[in-house]
Every structure is written in C-alpha cells, then in structure tokens.
Design an enzyme around this catalytic site. Structure first.
Site, PDB file in Angstrom:
ATOM      1  N   CYS A   2       0.770  -1.196   0.071  1.00  0.00           N
ATOM      2  CA  CYS A   2      -0.106  -0.210   0.038  1.00  0.00           C
ATOM      3  C   CYS A   2       0.965   1.152  -0.010  1.00  0.00           C
ATOM      4  CB  CYS A   2      -0.870  -0.066   1.245  1.00  0.00           C
ATOM      5  SG  CYS A   2      -1.793  -1.641   1.471  1.00  0.00           S
ATOM      6  N   ARG A  27       2.019   1.415  -6.143  1.00  0.00           N
ATOM      7  CA  ARG A  27       2.315   0.490  -5.153  1.00  0.00           C
ATOM      8  C   ARG A  27       1.014  -0.354  -4.646  1.00  0.00           C
ATOM      9  NH1 ARG A  27       6.682   1.606  -1.405  1.00  0.00           N
ATOM     10  NH2 ARG A  27       5.714   0.335   0.109  1.00  0.00           N
ATOM     11  N   TRP A  74      -3.780  -1.865  -1.157  1.00  0.00           N
ATOM     12  CA  TRP A  74      -3.745  -3.388  -1.749  1.00  0.00           C
ATOM     13  C   TRP A  74      -4.080  -4.270  -0.807  1.00  0.00           C
ATOM     14  CZ3 TRP A  74      -1.008  -7.901  -1.714  1.00  0.00           C
ATOM     15  CH2 TRP A  74      -1.148  -8.786  -2.810  1.00  0.00           C
ATOM     16  N   ASN A 100       0.528   0.433   6.693  1.00  0.00           N
ATOM     17  CA  ASN A 100       1.194  -0.569   5.358  1.00  0.00           C
ATOM     18  C   ASN A 100       1.586  -1.713   6.373  1.00  0.00           C
ATOM     19  OD1 ASN A 100       1.888  -1.579   3.223  1.00  0.00           O
ATOM     20  ND2 ASN A 100       3.279  -0.098   2.783  1.00  0.00           N
ATOM     21  N   GLY A 101       1.411  -3.056   5.908  1.00  0.00           N
ATOM     22  CA  GLY A 101       1.948  -4.051   6.464  1.00  0.00           C
ATOM     23  C   GLY A 101       0.939  -4.978   7.053  1.00  0.00           C
ATOM     24  N   GLU A 484      12.856 -14.326 -17.622  1.00  0.00           N
ATOM     25  CA  GLU A 484      12.508 -12.745 -17.387  1.00  0.00           C
ATOM     26  C   GLU A 484      11.644 -12.334 -18.545  1.00  0.00           C
ATOM     27  OE1 GLU A 484      12.447 -10.925 -15.033  1.00  0.00           O
ATOM     28  OE2 GLU A 484      12.316  -8.903 -16.023  1.00  0.00           O
ATOM     29  N   LYS A 488       7.928 -11.142 -17.747  1.00  0.00           N
ATOM     30  CA  LYS A 488       7.487  -9.586 -18.393  1.00  0.00           C
ATOM     31  C   LYS A 488       6.186  -9.609 -19.147  1.00  0.00           C
ATOM     32  CE  LYS A 488       9.162  -7.487 -16.572  1.00  0.00           C
ATOM     33  NZ  LYS A 488       9.873  -7.194 -15.483  1.00  0.00           N
ATOM     34  N   GLU A 491       3.266 -10.505 -16.871  1.00  0.00           N
ATOM     35  CA  GLU A 491       2.751  -9.616 -15.686  1.00  0.00           C
ATOM     36  C   GLU A 491       1.980  -8.192 -16.474  1.00  0.00           C
ATOM     37  OE1 GLU A 491       5.463  -8.279 -12.860  1.00  0.00           O
ATOM     38  OE2 GLU A 491       7.006  -8.065 -14.301  1.00  0.00           O
ATOM     39  N   HIS A 507      11.062 -32.925 -23.582  1.00  0.00           N
ATOM     40  CA  HIS A 507      10.680 -34.039 -22.484  1.00  0.00           C
ATOM     41  C   HIS A 507       9.333 -33.853 -21.906  1.00  0.00           C
ATOM     42  CE1 HIS A 507      14.810 -35.626 -22.519  1.00  0.00           C
ATOM     43  NE2 HIS A 507      15.277 -34.116 -22.447  1.00  0.00           N
ATOM     44  N   LYS A 607       4.252  -2.907  -6.582  1.00  0.00           N
ATOM     45  CA  LYS A 607       5.775  -2.468  -6.955  1.00  0.00           C
ATOM     46  C   LYS A 607       6.500  -3.204  -6.002  1.00  0.00           C
ATOM     47  CE  LYS A 607       8.778  -0.998  -9.253  1.00  0.00           C
ATOM     48  NZ  LYS A 607       9.348  -1.521 -10.489  1.00  0.00           N
TER      49      LYS A 607
HETATM   50  C1  AGP Z   1       8.960  -7.343 -11.742  1.00  0.00           C
HETATM   51  O1  AGP Z   1       8.836  -7.060 -12.745  1.00  0.00           O
HETATM   52  C2  AGP Z   1       8.010  -7.785 -10.718  1.00  0.00           C
HETATM   53  N1  AGP Z   1       7.135  -6.884 -10.298  1.00  0.00           N
HETATM   54  C3  AGP Z   1       8.404  -8.602  -9.363  1.00  0.00           C
HETATM   55  O2  AGP Z   1       8.895  -9.862  -9.828  1.00  0.00           O
HETATM   56  C4  AGP Z   1       9.581  -7.924  -8.663  1.00  0.00           C
HETATM   57  O3  AGP Z   1      10.849  -8.035  -9.314  1.00  0.00           O
HETATM   58  C5  AGP Z   1       9.790  -8.895  -7.237  1.00  0.00           C
HETATM   59  O4  AGP Z   1       8.758  -8.548  -6.654  1.00  0.00           O
HETATM   60  C6  AGP Z   1      10.932  -8.378  -6.503  1.00  0.00           C
HETATM   61  O5  AGP Z   1      10.919  -7.174  -6.127  1.00  0.00           O
HETATM   62  P1  AGP Z   1      12.312  -6.418  -5.592  1.00  0.00           P
HETATM   63  O6  AGP Z   1      13.315  -6.391  -6.724  1.00  0.00           O
HETATM   64  O7  AGP Z   1      11.791  -4.965  -5.186  1.00  0.00           O
HETATM   65  O8  AGP Z   1      12.754  -7.112  -4.391  1.00  0.00           O
END
Ligand code: AGP
Length: 612
Positions: A2, A27, A74, A100-101, A484, A488, A491, A507, A607
């Site tokens: 959040c 966030r 969130w 937050n938390g 990666e 990408k 997401e 396999h 984020k």
């Molecule tokens: C990245 O595109 C993602 N949103 C996510 O996987 C991110 O890399 C992951 O949550 C780790 O975050 P950090 O690097 O802030 O620890």
C-alpha cells in the site's frame, strides 16, 4: 504494497495528500482514502477503486485542514471496499490512522477488543490498531504508540492523527518502510521517496520501532527506548523528472528508454574508466576472503531472482565459484545449509521485499557473510546488509514491471563476477580489462537497438497480440533471459507464458505445441546456437511460429529457421543479456498496449511486496 502519505504544514493538506498518493498509486490500488484534521474534527473520505474515484468524491466538498494522512490500499484482509479502505478511526472518530503491512495477531487482538466493547466496522487487520491505541491512550500518544508496539505482531508503517493534538502528526514503523521529508515550515511522510520529491530532498529514514513526532516547524524522532535521537537526513539527488512520464505514454516504456543511462551510471560508479579497472572499494571483500569462499547463494524474488540466475551463469563461468540461486520465499523455509565461509547475496530493486528481508535474516543467523544488491539507498535491505551493500543506479522505477532496475542488476552480476574472478585468480587482469572495455560500448549499442527495433516490435505485436500462450526458449544465459522475458509478458499483457530450457522442451512440454503457437527463441550464445536452432526446427515442424532473437553475426544461420528475426549487436557472451533483454521487454510492453492492458499498474500486482 500500500502507499502512505502524511503532511503537516501551512497549506491545505488535501491537494498535497492527493498529489503524493498519485505518485504512490503504483504500490497498490484497489481503494484510497484521506483524513484531514482542522482543529475541531478529523474529516474522512474514502473510495473503492482507483484514486480518481476518491478525487471525484472530494470534488465539490474538499476536506479543510493543514494536517492530514492518505493511503492507497492493496487488499490483504477484507475485500476492496469503501469500508475497508484506510484511514480507519476509533469509535469516537478521535484517532485516525493509515497502515501498511500486516498485523499477524489481529484475530486475537480483535477478539480482546470486542470483548472490551469495541465495535469494528471493517474486515481489516488495521482496524485493531486504532482501537488498541484508543484503549492505550490516556493523554500521551507517544506512550500509547510505544505500548502498542509491544503488543502488535507483524509489520506496520503507521501515520496517526489525534484530535487532542491538532498540530502533531505521529508516525512509526516496523518491517515496513516509512520516510519523513523535512523542510523548514512543513513536514512530510511517505512510504516511498518519489512521493516526497516535489516538496523536499532532505529525507529522514525511520528505523524499526522509532516514532517520529512531526510539527509544522520540527521533526523529533524517538528511538525504541524512548530516547530522542539526532536527525541524520540523507539528501536524495534523484531527478524529479525520473519519477514522471516525461512525454512517454507509460512509465514502463520510458524506463526501458532510460536503460542506456542507467547502465552508464551503474558502470561508472563501480569502474574507473581511466584505468578500466574495478574501483578499489567497489566490492566488499578482500582477495583472501574471495579465495576462501566455499559457495555463493543468491536469493531474490521475481525479476530480481532472474537477475540472480544470470549471475549464476556468469559467476560460475568467470570466478569458478559454485552458485545456488533460490527464490526468497522458498529459501527461508527450507532449512538451508549455510554457514561461515559462505557468501549470501540478496537482490532487490526496492530493498523492501518481505521474503528477501527474511531470507537475509536467516542467512545472517546461520553465519554466512550477507551482502545486498539494491536500487534504493537507505532501504530496509540496504540497512540490513550494513557495509556490504552494492547499489544499482537505475533511478526511481515507477512501473510495476521492473525493466531498468533488472538490466542494472545483470550488469552488476557481471561486475561482481569480474571482481570475484580477479581476486580468486581465475581470470587474468588483461581478460578483465577487455571485458570491462567491451562493457563501455553497451549503453551506445543499447541506445541504437532501442531506436532500431521499436517499429518491428510494434508491427509484430499488432499481428500476434491475441495469442493465448507464448513459449520462450533458450540455452545457458539465453535460458536465464527467457525466464525474465516470459515473466515480463505475463505480468503486463496477461498472456500465459512459459520459459523453457530449449533442450528440455522435448521431455514433455512440446506436447503443447500446435499450429500457430508462438515460440520465441533467444539465440545469442554462439556456442549453443546450433543446439537451440535444432529445437526451433522441432517446434516449427509441429506448426509453431518462431520468433528468433539473435546476434547480428548469427543472423544468417538463424534467418533460415525463423518466421520473424530480430537481431541485437554483437558483444562478448556475458554481456549479451544486456542487449537481448531490450527487445523482449519492448515486446511485452507492446503486446500489453495492443491488448489494452493497464501497463504500468497490472492487475493484482504491487511494486513493492512488503507482505509474505
Ligand atoms: C518485476 O517486474 C516484478 N513486478 C516482481 O517480480 C519484482 O521483481 C519482485 O517482486 C521483487 O521485487 P524487488 O526487486 O523489489 O525485491
């Protein structure tokens, strides 16, 4: 996850809070709310959904007052709704807070508070905090916060308004970030630095269980034992524009275009470009320590984990040190075997990821030497690593999907590999110098690639954006990159995607290939090219469409197999991920735009993942 903002000053709080929230919306964003105090009452407004819904509600009846708190939520406990949105208040409406938390013992506390007569209106864990404060408060909020800290289990960043003190804003934190922005006649609070940059660059980082007492013209911080401590503000030199779109339609594509600059900045921070050697103090171990290392364990989440996988390939190759890479949420619970003599590296863009932090604590407990690689100075992960922290210089990354931070993480993997290799005597100084020299060309090559490939990628996306699933394949470093590339795409475009080691397809997974399936093959490693190309032939003979991304010198060989071919400039093998990542990031972006997705704020994601 959040976002939190707080303000106390001489201006109306509402516009400042809304502006701060708009900069934090990435966030977490299923609801938002603000509370503003005007001396006689605390006024609240909340709205489910995007921040704009809150803005719309406030239009026509703005909240008046020069002190306030705000939140974007969130959801973790209770569905996204007006009632569950923050701020929450006690029954009299005399204390309001944003949180937050996660409060882990909220069920037990709720039961106790209900038994004492508290009436809850939301399903959140947060509401227990405000009722608890009400019970503990008897004219001294500082004391109430301290007593609450002894009772609350879990993580929290809190901003609190108290009607009895119309000129004071309280904040505190534990395992969840919170920063205070200082200025002469106003103080600011936020869960993340970009929300403050328009107002001040002098930032005070709160430590766990510290309490900040903010007045218009002063900030006083108390340590967990109740002692006032001296302020030690850090100056943030991030460019404000780096946290704005600057003419680009989305942060994600802007941040991809910032990659050449991020690479240069990170490189020059670690390499003396006159002598083309690593800076003496760039990496925190001596030759003796490097030689005596038994293993390196890299732990991270998501994209940062994928940077760690690249690190494994490069470090093992150059420094001949066995490297294990693990996702943090697995590492922390699998009773890892580790001790003195082992090196542990946490990678995290935000420096706040809860699982990565917990894994670091576990590695410290086991006696390993703990290092961190992060993009955020003063973040929890940086602080936990103490002197053993390495920084990427990507600047603020706003889009949820990590791009420029990732590219600098893989750059740092190469630099770390070179440092370890030199100290362990597994490469010669001349070889290191040649690789570092080649790295100086990468930003220009990346820039040229960005200019060259964007049109092709857009055209391609407009043909393929309705695909239901996409496979990425590669071998060695290309496989690490495929992971990666696949994340990408998933997401931001919500297309189901898998990354496979090219040799592993047959396999089992090859059963999923049918006419029209899109397979994207990464073929940058010359020694493995023929092997991967034979896997491309296998999928094509089952009807797949093959997009091949290769180096210019492999173009002729790859062109024979590809339905679509994109090339990247040639470079030493270890550096090719720094170039090949660009077209796959742009592909994910372009597919998402073609599908009408909310690129910078993908559904369900946040984020900074500060909960387990
Ligand atoms: C990245 O595109 C993602 N949103 C996510 O996987 C991110 O890399 C992951 O949550 C780790 O975050 P950090 O690097 O802030 O620890």
């Amino acid at each position: 996850m959040c976002g939190i903002v707080g303000y106390i000053g001489n201006q109306q709080a509402q516009p400042i809070l809304l502006d701060g929230l708009s900069r934090l919306e990435y966030r977490g964003y299923d609801s938002a709310g603000i509370a503003v105090m005007d001396g006689s009452a605390i006024h609240l407004m909340k709205a489910k959904g995007r921040l704009q819904n809150l803005v719309d509600r406030l239009e026509g009846s703005p909240l008046q007052g020069t002190i306030g708190i705000g939140h974007t939520r969130w959801a973790t406990h209770g569905e996204p709704s007006d009632l569950n949105a923050h701020p929450h208040t006690d029954m009299r409406g005399s204390i309001a807070l944003v949180h937050n938390g996660i409060i882990e013992n909220h069920e037990q506390l709720r039961a106790e508070l209900v038994a004492q007569g508290c009436q809850f209106v939301s399903q959140t864990d947060t509401e227990v905090i405000v009722h608890l404060l009400n019970r503990l408060y008897s004219g001294d909020m500082l004391s109430a916060l301290r007593q609450a800290a002894a009772v609350l289990e879990g993580s929290y960043a809190l901003c609190v308004l108290n009607i009895d003190e119309p000129d004071v804003l309280y904040c505190t934190r534990k395992d969840s970030p919170l920063v205070v922005g200082l200025s002469r006649d106003a103080q600011y609070v936020a869960s993340d630095i970009p929300a403050l940059l328009h107002h001040t660059r002098e930032v005070e980082l709160l430590e766990d269980k510290e309490i900040a007492v903010l007045r218009r013209d002063s900030a006083v911080i108390y340590d967990p034992y109740g002692r006032q401590r001296a302020l030690k503000p850090i100056h943030v030199d991030w460019d404000v524009e780096a946290a704005e779109k600057g003419g680009y339609p989305h942060f994600m594509v802007k941040e991809i275009h910032e990659e050449p600059a991020s690479l240069s900045k990170t490189f020059t921070a670690h390499v003396d470009t006159n002598t083309m050697t690593l800076r003496q103090d760039a990496f925190p171990f001596t030759e003796e320590e490097a030689k005596s290392l038994a293993t390196l364990t890299i732990v991270a989440c998501g994209t940062a984990y994928h940077a760690g996988v690249i690190g494994k390939y490069v470090i093992e190759k150059l420094a001949r040190l066995p490297v294990t890479v693990d996702v943090a949420s697995e590492f922390r619970y699998r009773d890892p075997i580790m001790g003195p003599g082992d090196l542990f590296l946490a990678i995290s863009q935000s420096g706040e990821t809860a699982d990565t932090l917990a894994a670091m604590r576990e590695a410290s407990r086991l006696g390993a030497k703990v290092m961190a690689l992060t993009n955020v100075v003063g973040s929890s992960i940086a602080r936990l690593a103490g002197d053993n922290v390495l920084y990427t210089y990507a600047g603020p990354e706003i889009a949820v999907a990590s791009t420029k931070a990732y590219i600098t993480q893989i750059e740092m993997m190469v630099l770390l590999a070179v440092d370890l290799a030199l100290k362990r005597g597994t490469i010669a100084a001349e070889e290191a110098k040649a690789l570092l020299t080649a790295m100086t060309d990468i930003p220009d090559k990346a820039e040229a690639l960005l200019t060259d490939c964007e049109d092709d990628i857009q055209r391609f996306s407009s043909r393929y954006f309705d695909k239901k699933h996409v496979f990425y394949i590669g071998r060695g470093l290309d496989y690490a990159l495929a992971m990666e590339a696949s994340l990408k795409l998933k997401e931001v475009s919500y297309i189901m995607s898998e990354a496979y080691a090219a040799g592993e397809l047959k396999h089992g997974t090859i059963a999923l290939i049918e006419p029209g399936t899109l397979v994207c093959a990464l073929v940058t490693q010359a020694a493995l090219a023929d092997k991967t190309l034979s896997n491309v032939r296998e999928v094509k003979s089952r009807g797949a469409k093959a997009l091949v991304i290769c180096t210019e010198s492999l173009a002729e060989r790859c062109g024979k197999e590809a339905d679509e071919l994109w090339t990247v400039p040639d470079a030493p093998d270890a550096l090719l991920p720094l170039l090949a990542i660009i077209p796959v990031q742009l592909l994910a972006y372009s597919m998402a735009v073609s599908r009408g997705c909310d690129v910078d704020k993908p559904r369900n994601l946040a984020k900074s993942v500060t909960v387990e």
